[in-house]
Design a protein around this motif. Structure first.
Motif: not given
Length: 162
Positions: A16-25, A103-110
């Motif tokens: 809900i908060c991050f939409g398309s962000s990657v979710l970790a296992e 500036d890089g690119e964010r690939v994960f956020k939790e």
């Protein structure tokens, strides 16, 4: 609340908060301190694959606060985190990734607190050394610079896409 229920609630909130962000296992965890009421404090190990670069996987370890607040997902975790990324297959680098500047690119956020604190992973590409660099850090500054860690992936076999 069972561990599986807590995980499902966390995943739903993250989506809900991050939409398309990657979710970790979650791979596993170790308890670091006993807490009388609620979950123990622990270090969690999570894995995720780079969403834009097949063939790269990362493992992230981070502190998870226990207690009553931690059990309900409202505790603020510390900014401690460590990362290790490795090439796990053939890497296909798109022109977009090759041209990405400093500036890089964010690939994960939790989320690591109820509102404002997150652990993030940002990817950089070092063309001169043909290396991917992954930086993990907390985005909430407390008393100076945030704690951070990096991992590099030297690309040994790759496909450069146009």
């Amino acid at each position: 609340m069972s561990d599986n229920t807590k995980k499902m609630v966390r995943l739903a909130m993250a989506f809900i908060c991050f939409g398309s962000s990657v979710l970790a296992e979650e791979i596993g965890s170790v308890n670091t301190a006993f807490v009388l009421l609620g979950a123990n404090h622990k270090i969690v190990i999570e894995a995720f694959d780079d969403p834009k670069i097949p063939g790269v996987s990362c493992h992230l370890s981070r502190a998870k606060t226990g207690g009553i607040k931690g059990s309900f997902g409202i505790a603020e975790d510390t900014a401690d985190a460590s990362i290790a990324c490795r090439q796990t297959g053939v890497i296909a680098l798109s022109a977009e990734i090759q041209s990405k500047k400093s500036d890089g690119e964010r690939v994960f956020k939790e989320s690591t607190s109820l509102l404002f604190k997150h652990v993030q992973v940002v990817r950089f590409y070092d063309a001169k050394r043909n290396t991917l660099i992954y930086l993990t850090y907390s985005d909430k500054l407390i008393d100076g610079s945030p704690k951070n860690a990096i991992s590099t992936v030297q690309i040994t076999n790759s496909i450069f896409e146009k």
